[in-house]
Design an enzyme around this catalytic site. Structure first.
Site, short mmCIF file in Angstrom:
data_model
loop_
_atom_site.label_atom_id
_atom_site.label_comp_id
_atom_site.label_asym_id
_atom_site.label_seq_id
_atom_site.Cartn_x
_atom_site.Cartn_y
_atom_site.Cartn_z
N LYS A 55 0.87 -1.12 0.04
CA LYS A 55 -0.09 0.23 0.07
C LYS A 55 0.89 1.18 -0.18
CE LYS A 55 -3.50 2.06 2.63
NZ LYS A 55 -4.45 2.15 3.99
N SER A 93 -9.57 2.10 2.63
CA SER A 93 -8.83 2.89 1.95
C SER A 93 -7.81 1.92 1.43
CB SER A 93 -7.92 3.90 2.74
OG SER A 93 -7.22 3.17 3.77
N SER A 130 -9.99 -0.48 6.84
CA SER A 130 -9.44 -0.24 5.58
C SER A 130 -8.76 -1.44 4.86
CB SER A 130 -8.54 0.73 5.69
OG SER A 130 -9.02 1.86 5.83
#
Length: 523
Positions: free
Chosen positions: A129, A204, A228
Site C-alpha cells: 500500500k 482505503s 481499511s
C-alpha cells in the site's frame, strides 16, 4: 453541525458524506502502472496443473515452495505478474511499479536459491500500500504533493518482507491519506472492482484488495484504522487480516490514529496470511493442524448488533454460513452486546479517528523527513476531504472534540466496549465472533456517496459499520469470502478474535475457510 448531531447520524447510518467524490483525472506518473480483475468459483488450494498453466494463480505459500523446490523461477513468476498488471492497468490498482527493479530482484532471488537460500518468501513479489515508505521507490500517500518523493528507508513491515526474501512488486493505489472507504482517488484514479469495474473496491487499501483479487500479486500489505483492510477484502472477494493493534510494526506508515492504526495483509487464503504474519512478527509457533472440521470450536454471533441493517442476500449467506459451520461441528451461540453497543462503538471510534490525525501525521512527517508539511497536505486535499479535516481534524473546527471528551473516549468508552467483548470471549467461552464484514456488496462507483441498504439510504461510511467495533479496542479480525451475490459481487464473513490471540484466530479462520470459504477469480 453539532458533534452530537453528526454522531447521531453516523449511528443511524444516514450520514452526509464527509469524504471525497473523486474525479478520474490522472497526472503523469513515472514508472509503469498496474491493475486487475477476476471470475470463477474456486477452492483456496491451487492445483499443480493450474499453477503450470497460469503462474499468477499461485498464492504466497505455493509460489514460495515452488521457487524453493526449483519448479519455477522467481523471474518467470515475476514476469507473469508484470504482464498481467500491464494487461489490467485500467483497474488503477497500482500507482507505481518499477519493472526493471522487480526483475533484477527476482534474478537475484534465483541466484540465491541456486546457492542454497531457503528464506520463507524467497523470490515472491508482494504489493505494498502506498502509505508505506519504501526505500528507493516513490511513496505518495495517494496525494499529488508527494508524486516525486522517494524515501531513503523502508517501513518496518517492508523490512521484514524483504528480510524474508520477498520482493516489493509495486505501490498500491489508495484513498488520499488513507481517508476514505470506496477507493476514490483524485490524483491517481478511482480503483475499480475486478469483479465488475462499475463498482467500488472499498478502501482505503483499495489497490491492495483489487490487485490480490485480480491476481496481479499473491498478497499485498495494507493498513486498517476502522476497516481499511477488511472492507476491501469483503468487497473484492479476498482474505484480509487485521492483526491486534500494535502487534505488527507501524513505523514508516503514514498514520491516521496512533490508537487505532494497524498494518496487515491481503491474500488469497488464510494460510498465506499465516505465513506473512509469521514473517512480519517473527513468531516461530505454527499451526500444523490439518483439521478441516470444527469440532471443539465455539463461536458466537450477535444478530442484534451486526444484522440490524444488512442487505437480505448478505444476511441470507451469513445465516447459511452459520448453518454450515454448525453442521461441521462448531458450537455457535447467539449473544447480545447491548442495545447501545453499535452507537457507542461508532461515536467513540470516529472521535478518536479524527482527533488524533493532525498530531499523528505531523509527528510522522518530521520523524521520517517527508518533504511536505501538514498544512501543505491540507491545502492540497480535494474539497470534500478538506472540508472533513477542517471540521473534525483541525483544532479550529466546529466538530473537533474537547480534551475531556477525548479522554473519556480513550478510557471510559473503550473500557466499556472491551467489557462487552469480554462477555463474548470469556463469559460465553467463544473463541471468535462471526459477523458479515460489510452490510452490502460493493456499491456502484457513480453512486458511491449515497446508496441503499435494505431499502434505507446510507452514505459510504456505512461500509465500515461492522468493522468499526473491533477497531475501537484493537481486536484482531479477518475477512474471508463466502460466496457471490446474484450480482456476481463477493460477500465477506468477518471473524474477530480476542485481544492478542492472533494465532488462535488464524487457526480458527483456516478451519472456517475450509467449510464456507469461496474464493473467486474474476480474471
Amino acid at each position: 453541525m453539532k458533534r452530537r448531531d453528526v454522531m447521531k447520524q453516523m449511528a443511524s447510518l444516514a450520514i452526509t458524506p464527509l469524504l471525497p467524490k473523486i474525479a478520474m483525472a490522472r497526472p503523469e506518473t513515472p514508472g509503469p502502472v498496474g491493475n486487475v480483475r477476476n471470475n470463477m468459483q474456486e477452492q483456496p488450494e491451487i492445483s499443480k496443473k493450474t499453477a503450470a498453466e497460469d503462474l499468477t494463480a499461485l498464492g504466497v505459500a505455493a509460489a514460495a515452495e515452488a521457487i524453493r523446490n526449483g519448479e519455477i523461477s522467481s523471474e518467470s513468476y515475476a514476469n507473469a505478474l508484470l504482464q498481467k498488471a500491464r494487461a489490467h492497468s485500467g483497474l488503477d490498482a497500482f500507482i507505481t511499479i518499477d519493472e526493471p527493479a522487480v526483475l533484477q530482484a527476482a534474478r537475484a532471488a534465483d541466484k540465491a536459491r541456486a546457492a542454497g537460500a531457503t528464506a520463507p518468501l524467497l523470490g515472491v513479489p508482494i504489493g505494498i500500500k502506498d502509505s508505506y515508505l519504501t526505500k528507493g521507490l516513490r511513496t505518495t500517500f495517494g496525494i499529488s504533493n508527494l508524486k516525486n518523493f522517494v524515501p531513503d528507508h523502508d517501513a518496518g513491515s517492508v523490512k521484514q518482507i524483504k528480510g524474508a526474501g520477498g520482493i516489493v512488486f509495486g505501490k498500491n493505489n489508495l484513498v488520499e491519506m488513507s481517508y476514505g472507504l470506496t477507493g476514490n482517488n483524485k490524483a491517481f484514479g478511482q480503483v475499480k472492482n475486478p469483479h465488475d469495474q462499475k463498482h467500488v473496491t472499498g478502501g482505503s487499501s483499495s489497490g491492495s484488495g483489487a490487485s490480490v483479487a485480480a491476481r496481479l500479486v499473491p498478497a499485498s500489505l495494507g493498513g486498517d484504522t476502522i476497516g481499511s483492510i477488511r472492507v476491501p477484502a469483503s468487497l473484492c472477494g479476498v482474505v484480509g487480516f487485521k492483526p491486534t493493534t500494535g502487534r505488527w510494526p507501524r513505523e514508516g506508515v503514514a498514520p491516521i490514529s496512533h490508537t487505532l492504526d494497524t498494518t496487515g495483509v491481503f491474500a488469497r487464503s488464510v494460510e498465506d496470511c499465516m505465513l506473512i504474519d509469521q514473517v512480519v512478527t517473527g513468531e516461530t509457533k505454527t499451526d500444523n493442524s490439518s483439521q478441516s472440521d470444527l469440532k471443539g470450536v465455539k463461536l458466537a454471533y450477535a444478530p442484534r448488533q451486526y444484522l440490524e441493517l444488512v442487505d437480505p442476500e448478505v444476511e441470507a449467506q451469513f445465516k447459511d454460513a452459520i448453518y454450515r459451520l454448525r453442521e461441521a461441528g462448531a458450537e455457535i451461540v447467539e449473544i447480545d452486546l447491548g442495545k447501545d453497543f453499535s452507537s457507542l462503538a461508532l461515536t467513540t471510534t470516529w472521535d478518536i479517528f479524527f482527533r488524533e490525525t493532525k498530531e499523528a501525521l505531523e509527528h510522522f512527517l518530521l520523524e521520517n523527513k517527508v518533504p511536505v508539511t501538514f498544512d501543505e497536505i491540507y491545502s492540497g486535499l480535494k474539497p470534500e476531504l478538506k472540508e472533513a479535516w477542517g471540521h473534525f481534524a483541525l483544532p479550529s473546527g466546529a466538530g473537533y472534540i474537547s480534551d475531556q471528551t477525548y479522554k473519556n473516549d480513550l478510557t471510559v468508552a473503550r473500557a466499556e466496549i472491551m467489557r462487552r467483548y469480554d462477555k463474548a470471549f470469556v463469559a460465553h467461552g467463544a473463541q471468535a465472533l462471526l459477523l458479515p464484514t460489510t452490510p452490502t456488496t460493493a456499491p456502484l462507483i457513480d453512486r458511491q456517496d449515497k446508496f441503499f441498504i435494505a431499502g434505507q439510504e446510507v452514505s459510504y461510511m456505512a461500509l465500515a459499520n461492522n468493522t468499526i467495533p473491533a477497531s475501537s479496542v484493537g481486536l484482531p479480525g479477518i475477512s474471508i469470502p463466502i460466496g457471490l451475490a446474484r450480482n456476481k459481487l463477493p460477500i465477506g464473513l468477518e471473524i474477530d478474535g480476542s485481544l492478542g490471540q492472533d494465532r488462535l484466530l488464524l487457526s480458527v479462520a483456516r478451519r472456517v475457510e475450509s467449510v464456507v470459504g469461496a474464493l473467486s477469480s474474476p480474471i
